[in-house]
Design an enzyme around this catalytic site. Structure first.
Site, mmCIF file in Angstrom:
data_model
loop_
_atom_site.group_PDB
_atom_site.id
_atom_site.type_symbol
_atom_site.label_atom_id
_atom_site.label_comp_id
_atom_site.label_asym_id
_atom_site.label_seq_id
_atom_site.Cartn_x
_atom_site.Cartn_y
_atom_site.Cartn_z
ATOM 1 C CE LYS A 73 -1.956 1.488 3.962
ATOM 2 N NZ LYS A 73 -1.491 3.044 4.364
ATOM 3 C CG ASN A 74 2.539 2.694 3.464
ATOM 4 O OD1 ASN A 74 1.182 3.097 3.343
ATOM 5 N ND2 ASN A 74 3.111 2.583 4.502
ATOM 6 N NE ARG B 237 -1.394 13.499 8.033
ATOM 7 C CZ ARG B 237 0.077 13.798 7.409
ATOM 8 N NH1 ARG B 237 0.293 12.840 6.571
ATOM 9 N NH2 ARG B 237 0.540 14.901 7.712
ATOM 10 C CB CYS C 185 -5.087 10.938 10.897
ATOM 11 S SG CYS C 185 -3.613 10.333 11.264
ATOM 12 N NE ARG D 208 0.325 10.455 9.980
ATOM 13 C CZ ARG D 208 -0.088 9.244 9.265
ATOM 14 N NH1 ARG D 208 -1.379 8.687 9.285
ATOM 15 N NH2 ARG D 208 0.716 8.561 8.461
ATOM 16 C CB ILE E 107 2.505 18.442 5.771
ATOM 17 C CG1 ILE E 107 1.460 19.930 6.010
ATOM 18 C CG2 ILE E 107 1.577 17.170 5.681
ATOM 19 C CD1 ILE E 107 0.806 19.985 4.910
ATOM 20 C CG ASP E 108 6.668 20.827 10.211
ATOM 21 O OD1 ASP E 108 6.190 19.538 10.321
ATOM 22 O OD2 ASP E 108 7.610 20.744 10.982
ATOM 23 C CG LEU E 109 9.707 17.950 8.592
ATOM 24 C CD1 LEU E 109 10.013 16.487 8.928
ATOM 25 C CD2 LEU E 109 10.858 18.878 8.926
ATOM 26 C CG ASP F 54 2.689 1.491 9.529
ATOM 27 O OD1 ASP F 54 2.303 2.306 10.196
ATOM 28 O OD2 ASP F 54 2.929 1.654 8.348
ATOM 29 C CB ILE G 207 6.993 6.867 14.623
ATOM 30 C CG1 ILE G 207 8.241 5.909 14.371
ATOM 31 C CG2 ILE G 207 6.653 7.434 13.244
ATOM 32 C CD1 ILE G 207 9.628 6.623 13.952
ATOM 33 N NE ARG H 100 -6.806 4.092 5.569
ATOM 34 C CZ ARG H 100 -5.888 4.356 6.551
ATOM 35 N NH1 ARG H 100 -6.130 4.591 7.724
ATOM 36 N NH2 ARG H 100 -4.690 4.688 5.979
HETATM 37 C C1 UD1 Z 1 4.263 6.723 6.286
HETATM 38 C C2 UD1 Z 1 3.383 5.859 6.010
HETATM 39 C C3 UD1 Z 1 2.789 5.169 7.499
HETATM 40 C C4 UD1 Z 1 4.035 4.783 8.511
HETATM 41 C C5 UD1 Z 1 4.837 6.348 8.523
HETATM 42 C C6 UD1 Z 1 5.888 5.916 9.278
HETATM 43 C C7 UD1 Z 1 2.582 6.075 3.918
HETATM 44 C C8 UD1 Z 1 1.274 6.301 2.912
HETATM 45 N N1 UD1 Z 1 2.176 6.040 5.183
HETATM 46 O O1 UD1 Z 1 3.495 7.747 6.749
HETATM 47 O O2 UD1 Z 1 1.951 3.972 7.249
HETATM 48 O O3 UD1 Z 1 3.254 4.750 9.548
HETATM 49 O O4 UD1 Z 1 5.358 6.556 7.202
HETATM 50 O O5 UD1 Z 1 6.920 4.960 9.064
HETATM 51 O O6 UD1 Z 1 3.683 5.725 3.339
HETATM 52 N N2 UD1 Z 1 6.418 14.657 10.496
HETATM 53 C C9 UD1 Z 1 6.663 15.907 10.980
HETATM 54 N N3 UD1 Z 1 6.400 16.945 9.907
HETATM 55 C C10 UD1 Z 1 6.316 16.644 8.706
HETATM 56 C C11 UD1 Z 1 5.905 15.240 8.364
HETATM 57 C C12 UD1 Z 1 6.276 14.278 9.385
HETATM 58 O O7 UD1 Z 1 6.613 16.214 12.064
HETATM 59 O O8 UD1 Z 1 6.327 17.530 7.737
HETATM 60 C C13 UD1 Z 1 6.405 13.633 11.603
HETATM 61 C C14 UD1 Z 1 5.003 13.074 11.948
HETATM 62 O O9 UD1 Z 1 4.094 13.582 12.822
HETATM 63 C C15 UD1 Z 1 5.253 11.704 12.439
HETATM 64 C C16 UD1 Z 1 6.554 11.446 11.859
HETATM 65 O O10 UD1 Z 1 7.261 12.584 11.158
HETATM 66 O O11 UD1 Z 1 5.335 11.960 14.011
HETATM 67 C C17 UD1 Z 1 6.706 10.332 10.993
HETATM 68 O O12 UD1 Z 1 5.860 10.922 9.829
HETATM 69 P P1 UD1 Z 1 6.196 10.394 8.311
HETATM 70 O O13 UD1 Z 1 7.663 9.628 8.184
HETATM 71 O O14 UD1 Z 1 6.103 11.501 7.574
HETATM 72 O O15 UD1 Z 1 4.930 9.523 8.165
HETATM 73 P P2 UD1 Z 1 3.898 9.319 6.969
HETATM 74 O O16 UD1 Z 1 4.545 9.654 5.574
HETATM 75 O O17 UD1 Z 1 2.563 10.389 7.108
#
Ligand code: UD1
Length: 417
Positions: A22-23, A92, A116, A121, A123-125, A305, A327, A397
């Site tokens: 899926k990912n 998301r 969520c 979650r 998306i600042d990065l 996960d 995480i 999902r």
């Molecule tokens: C992806 C996976 C999800 C998995 C996660 C961690 C997909 C579709 N989903 O989610 O199944 O659980 O990786 O392995 O691939 N963060 C920030 N700022 C940002 C982005 C992330 O602070 O801009 C934080 C998040 O809040 C979280 C951590 O970084 O605490 C990990 O997030 P991230 O690796 O981005 O996970 P996703 O890509 O959302």
């Protein structure tokens, strides 16, 4: 309301072929907008997230056809850079369209995805990195308005190896001028799959799987055919299902290297595991042994996960286990539900302590998120009597034909949609 009804106690045994991840599928589906041509993707699981992704692609002018497990996506008709808000709210990870559409159209409007079930979650990065590449992003009324006449290759240092941010930067950088370097990039296997897909259509990405990724901008991309990698979390979940029911299972189409951290913990629990080529056989012990600790970490550490599924196993193990979730902030919601089934779990912030009990008993429980829901299914398979797992749609999902697969292994399970 969709629900799984399970009567526990059957040992699971048999063979399962693991489908596409899926990912990997979701970001690659978003990436199909890049080439403006035909994309043929193989081994696409039937999941509700894939359906939402399909609806998004269709809403912006792409055509999507499914034949069996093959998806053909033609992005030549792309005529819209605004992603419908209702679909972003449902999934998301649709934020991944940000980089892809920006690269193709120079513009994108998408609603802010918000938090969520498993916590906020941010998306600042993602946003900071795209701004560093020259995108102008205005956040107002819950929407992100992004524009970039030309994105420029640059050096990006991520504070955290975010999977989604790494993918968004790669997608945005495909047509950027010059070379983009991502440092402290996520190293998940799904990033390597994205690199392979992009390179197969003529892109120039290298380094995926390591902490530094380079993307050299190109002018044009070709049509492409690509096979998705097997889903490591689905593989881990079925191994866990055999482990908790004292069963034995043979998985094929699995890449053992991708799930080393999971196999290591299952072995620590007393499971006998043999992996050869792209297969894994697991034989469970009569009683699982508690593992000392499970700390979730970015890949190649133990995946967040799989945290909830391992917790289900530990509820019936011999001993005490400590879970540390590093995480996501709010990823222990399944603990309360497992407790309703007789588990002994204490949660304090990001730490959960699980004391193994002799047995779980069937109850009505609530799947609050995808993987937490999977954990409840595992617990139900081992519990005495009948369990009803409500809100089964969360589980749809991420698991293709879960009911059929578990039935074929001997489970007494019914899915009422
Ligand atoms: C992806 C996976 C999800 C998995 C996660 C961690 C997909 C579709 N989903 O989610 O199944 O659980 O990786 O392995 O691939 N963060 C920030 N700022 C940002 C982005 C992330 O602070 O801009 C934080 C998040 O809040 C979280 C951590 O970084 O605490 C990990 O997030 P991230 O690796 O981005 O996970 P996703 O890509 O959302």
């Amino acid at each position: 309301m969709s629900k799984f009804v399970i009567v526990g106690g059957n040992k699971l045994s048999g063979e399962v072929r693991v489908g596409g991840a899926k990912n990997s599928v979701l970001p690659i589906m978003a990436a199909t907008v890049l080439n403006g041509k035909l994309n043929v993707l193989h081994d696409i699981p039937k999941l509700s997230d894939v359906i939402i992704m399909t609806e998004i692609l269709e809403s912006i002018g792409c055509t999507v056809e499914r034949e069996g497990t093959t998806l053909s996506i033609d992005s030549s008709g792309l005529n819209n850079y605004q992603i419908p808000e209702n679909l972003v709210r449902e999934m998301r990870s649709s934020i991944i369209f940000l980089g892809a559409i920006l690269a193709r159209c120079g513009k994108v409007v998408i609603s802010y995805p918000g938090g969520c079930e498993i916590g906020p979650r941010p998306i600042d990065l993602h946003l900071r990195s795209l701004r560093e590449m020259g995108a102008k992003i205005v956040e107002k009324h819950g929407f992100l308005f992004c524009e970039a006449k030309e994105l420029k290759g640059t050096e990006i240092q991520l504070d955290f190896p975010s999977v989604g941010a790494t993918e968004n930067i790669i997608l945005a950088a495909v047509f950027a001028k010059g070379t983009t370097t991502i440092r402290n990039a996520a190293r998940e296997p799904e990033i390597i799959d994205l690199e392979n897909y992009i390179n197969a259509m003529g892109g120039k990405v290298s380094g995926a799987g390591s902490a530094t990724i380079y993307i050299e901008g190109v002018e044009e991309l070709n049509s492409v055919e690509h096979q998705i990698i097997p889903d490591r979390i689905v593989a881990g979940t079925y191994l866990a299902a055999a482990a908790i029911t004292k069963g034995n299972i043979f998985l094929n189409n699995v890449i053992p290297e991708h799930i080393q951290s999971i196999l290591y913990k299952l072995k620590e629990c007393g499971c006998h595991i043999v992996s050869k080529n792209n297969t894994i056989r697991l034989e469970a012990p009569e009683k699982l042994i508690a593992v000392d600790s499970i700390k979730t970490l970015p890949y190649p550490g133990f995946p967040t996960d799989m945290q909830s599924q391992m917790m289900a196993l530990m509820t019936v193990s011999d001993g005490i286990s400590v879970f540390i979730e590093t995480i996501f902030e709010n990823r222990f919601k399944h603990a309360e539900e497992l407790t309703r089934m007789g588990a002994s779990i204490k949660v304090d912030g990001r730490v959960a302590i699980v004391k193994g009990v002799k047995k779980l008993t069937g109850a009505t429980v609530n799947a609050k998120d995808l993987r937490g829901g999977a954990a409840l299914i595992l617990a139900a398979l081992a519990a005495e009597g009948k369990t009803i797992v409500e809100h089964g749609k969360h589980i749809e999902r991420g698991y293709d034909h879960l009911e059929e697969v578990l039935k074929s292994l001997g489970a007494n399970i019914k899915y009422l949609k």
